[in-house]
Design a protein around this motif. Structure first.
Motif, short mmCIF file in Angstrom:
data_model
loop_
_atom_site.label_atom_id
_atom_site.label_comp_id
_atom_site.label_asym_id
_atom_site.label_seq_id
_atom_site.Cartn_x
_atom_site.Cartn_y
_atom_site.Cartn_z
N LYS A 278 36.27 33.25 23.76
CA LYS A 278 35.40 32.65 24.82
C LYS A 278 34.98 31.18 24.20
CE LYS A 278 35.72 35.74 27.55
NZ LYS A 278 36.22 35.32 28.79
N ASP B 119 35.82 44.34 44.21
CA ASP B 119 34.40 45.09 44.08
C ASP B 119 33.41 44.43 44.58
OD1 ASP B 119 32.96 44.48 41.53
OD2 ASP B 119 35.01 44.09 41.28
N ARG C 157 32.48 25.28 28.34
CA ARG C 157 33.81 25.49 29.18
C ARG C 157 34.31 24.41 29.90
NH1 ARG C 157 31.92 30.70 31.73
NH2 ARG C 157 33.62 31.54 30.15
N THR D 232 38.68 40.14 31.11
CA THR D 232 38.33 41.45 31.63
C THR D 232 39.70 42.21 31.95
OG1 THR D 232 36.34 40.57 32.47
CG2 THR D 232 36.71 42.76 33.26
N1 LIG Z 1 32.39 41.94 39.92
C1 LIG Z 1 33.16 41.67 39.33
N2 LIG Z 1 33.11 40.95 38.17
C2 LIG Z 1 34.19 40.58 37.31
C3 LIG Z 1 35.21 41.26 37.33
N3 LIG Z 1 36.08 41.01 36.57
C4 LIG Z 1 35.34 40.08 35.42
N4 LIG Z 1 34.28 39.78 36.12
C5 LIG Z 1 33.04 39.33 35.67
O1 LIG Z 1 33.55 37.86 35.76
C6 LIG Z 1 32.92 37.02 34.68
C7 LIG Z 1 34.06 36.35 33.70
O2 LIG Z 1 34.95 37.16 33.23
P1 LIG Z 1 36.02 36.87 32.14
O3 LIG Z 1 36.99 38.33 31.84
O4 LIG Z 1 35.30 36.44 31.15
O5 LIG Z 1 36.72 35.67 32.94
P2 LIG Z 1 37.76 34.75 32.16
O6 LIG Z 1 38.81 34.35 33.19
O7 LIG Z 1 38.21 35.36 30.93
O8 LIG Z 1 36.83 33.46 31.55
P3 LIG Z 1 37.05 32.33 30.70
O9 LIG Z 1 37.20 32.85 29.24
O10 LIG Z 1 36.10 31.47 31.09
O11 LIG Z 1 38.54 31.54 31.13
C8 LIG Z 1 32.27 38.08 33.72
O12 LIG Z 1 30.96 38.09 33.84
C9 LIG Z 1 32.86 39.41 34.43
O13 LIG Z 1 32.14 40.78 34.33
C10 LIG Z 1 35.53 42.10 38.71
O14 LIG Z 1 36.65 42.88 38.79
N5 LIG Z 1 34.51 42.39 39.48
#
Ligand SMILES: Nc1nc2c(ncn2[C@@H]2O[C@H](COP(=O)(O)OP(=O)(O)OP(=O)(O)O)[C@@H](O)[C@H]2O)c(=O)[nH]1
Ligand SMILES: Nc1nc2c(ncn2[C@@H]2O[C@H](COP(=O)(O)OP(=O)(O)OP(=O)(O)O)[C@@H](O)[C@H]2O)c(=O)[nH]1
Length: 443
Positions: free
Chosen positions: A237, A298, A241, A191
């Motif tokens: 992804k 948030d 996991r 994200t």
């Molecule tokens: N509330 C909230 N949720 C978030 C935020 N950033 C990411 N998420 C949520 O957290 C979850 C994981 O986000 P990713 O960006 O897929 O996380 P990642 O670290 O890349 O995950 P992996 O691929 O498993 O390593 C998703 O459902 C996002 O929508 C944020 O700033 N606020």
């Protein structure tokens, strides 16, 4: 770095092989520092080639059909993530239907695969090799992990496939800032990548990284070039996991290795976990610049008291990183994400800072006056001279009479003094102690 994954049915001897390769051979093993708790991966140098080994085994279930399913999943994951696969079969049990199944899966890839038949402990057992030729593989490596036979040959052939180490890119004085984004699954890495890249108009180009999957992304902002390490890896992804954990941590370590500044992401809704510190320990060992990013801001209750307590806890748990700036933001909404790159730039500027020798020595003198070096074993520690030896991070060499006797607490005192004197509050710095130089060119 090239990643080699050892796969195979349960009990064929994967961990024995891993242990032999990582500890008991003449291979030089450099355990990933900071992550010594999990013994499933090791960084190895064999005949001048460096690569990482991962043992995918260690199945926890006792239900054999479940274990086999797990073994298959591991093979699939290894195929996805590793650069070279080392398949191991067991000569004692002989060719097993499950071996055939796994080999069929492996055949679907274009990645290099090595097939080893283990537990061939002596010449009389080489006859067991014959049935494995049914698998239709040209080159089988008979090995004995327990006794070390055949391992050298296997390793040599394996090393041949590994590209020669790249020229040390680290010290080339380009001004691009290489950033790795690391953290536990689900903290919001991808994200954040999307948020950062989404707001950057000038995406230069994706550049192939060291391994085939690692694609970095370069972009410019206010004339500064940034490179996000392994963007593709972060965005991809993983379906399963949990089981990816072993490989994903190596990927994180490799990204850190290739970066100047690591952003370690913490999930605000979960607080700091041991694994966060585990990864941070590696950033520390490799002396990379670091920014602690608290994401999902948030999603938490922002009662001032609670926030204060939360931040204190983060500082406390990261007390070995007093210089790492802490930022809170929301990768999802984008709020305060704009603080990240300027902070990274600031850390990077300090990470590259050069201090003139005159100023270094003045700071040394002042520190010595402020706090006289202690007696060590009845002898007075004396410092003569100091100079900055390198950057990334700023590294200072201090010449003294008993370089081996400088106590940790005095080193910490000097480190803090230097930090303050040179305004290096956001970067790691290194102090090296050397004996007095006897003559030109001598150490
Ligand atoms: N509330 C909230 N949720 C978030 C935020 N950033 C990411 N998420 C949520 O957290 C979850 C994981 O986000 P990713 O960006 O897929 O996380 P990642 O670290 O890349 O995950 P992996 O691929 O498993 O390593 C998703 O459902 C996002 O929508 C944020 O700033 N606020
Ligand atoms: N005779 C002989 N026994 C071996 C050899 N290598 C491993 N073994 C034995 O085989 C058994 C299984 O070895 P492990 O290394 O634990 O097997 P593994 O594949 O890692 O097993 P999982 O953790 O279930 O995946 C142990 O009892 C080892 O001592 C070998 O070269 N010769």
């Amino acid at each position: 770095m090239t990643l080699v994954a050892i796969v195979g049915r349960p009990n064929v001897g994967k961990s024995t092989l891993f242990n032999r390769i990582s500890r008991k051979t003449s291979a030089l093993v450099d355990d990933f520092p900071g992550v010594t708790r999990d013994r499933n991966y090791a960084q190895i140098t064999w005949e001048g080639k460096s690569f990482a080994f991962v043992d995918t085994g260690g199945y926890v279930s006792t239900d054999s059909s479940f274990i086999e399913k797990q073994a298959r999943e591991q093979v699939l994951l290894a195929l996805e993530e590793a650069d070279i696969i080392l398949f191991v079969a067991d000569a004692k049990t002989g060719l097993h239907p499950e071996d055939t199944l796994l080999v069929d899966i492996l055949r679907r890839t274009s990645k290099p695969i090595f097939y080893a038949v283990n537990k061939i402990d002596g010449p009389e057992q080489t006859r067991h090799l014959a049935e494995f030729y049914e698998l239709g593989i040209d080159r089988l490596y008979p090995i004995s992990s327990a006794h070390g036979f055949g391992i050298g040959e296997l390793m040599t052939d394996l090393a041949e496939l590994i590209p020669a180490p790249p020229e040390e890119v680290e010290e080339t004085e380009t001004n691009e800032i290489r950033i790795s984004i690391v953290g536990r699954p689900n903290v919001g890495k991808s994200t954040l990548v999307n948020q950062i890249l989404g707001t950057q108009r000038v995406i230069v180009s994706p550049i192939p990284g060291t391994t085939r999957d690692a694609v970095d992304t370069a972009f410019e902002r206010h004339g500064q070039r940034f490179v996000l390490i392994d963007t593709a890896g972060i965005r991809r992804k993983g379906k399963t996991r949990e089981k990816l954990e072993k490989i994903s941590i190596i990927k994180a370590l490799q990204s850190i290795e290739r970066s100047h500044i690591a952003i370690i992401l913490i999930d605000a809704t979960e607080g700091v976990t041991d694994q966060d510190l585990h990864i941070a320990g590696y950033i520390q060992d490799r002396a990379r610049g670091c920014v602690i990013g608290i994401n999902k801001w948030d999603a938490i209750d922002k009662d001032p008291k609670r926030t204060k307590r939360f931040m204190e806890e983060v500082r406390d748990r990261f007390r070995f990183f007093p210089f790492a700036p802490i930022l809170t933001f929301s990768a999802m909404t984008g709020k305060r994400v704009s603080k990240i790159l300027p902070t990274v730039s600031e850390v990077f500027a300090q990470y590259n800072q050069r201090i003139t020798t005159g100023i270094v020595n003045r700071a040394l003198e002042q520190s010595l006056q402020r706090h006289e070096p202690p007696m060590v074993g009845g002898r007075r520690l004396k410092f003569y001279y100091a100079t900055q030896a390198s950057v990334r991070p700023p590294t200072f060499v201090l010449f003294c009479n008993y370089p081996d006797l400088v106590h940790f607490s005095y080193e910490r005192f000097l480190t803090n003094q230097f930090r303050e004197a040179f305004n290096l509050d956001k970067t790691p710095i290194r102090l090296l102690f050397r004996g007095r130089q006897k003559g030109a060119g001598e150490e």
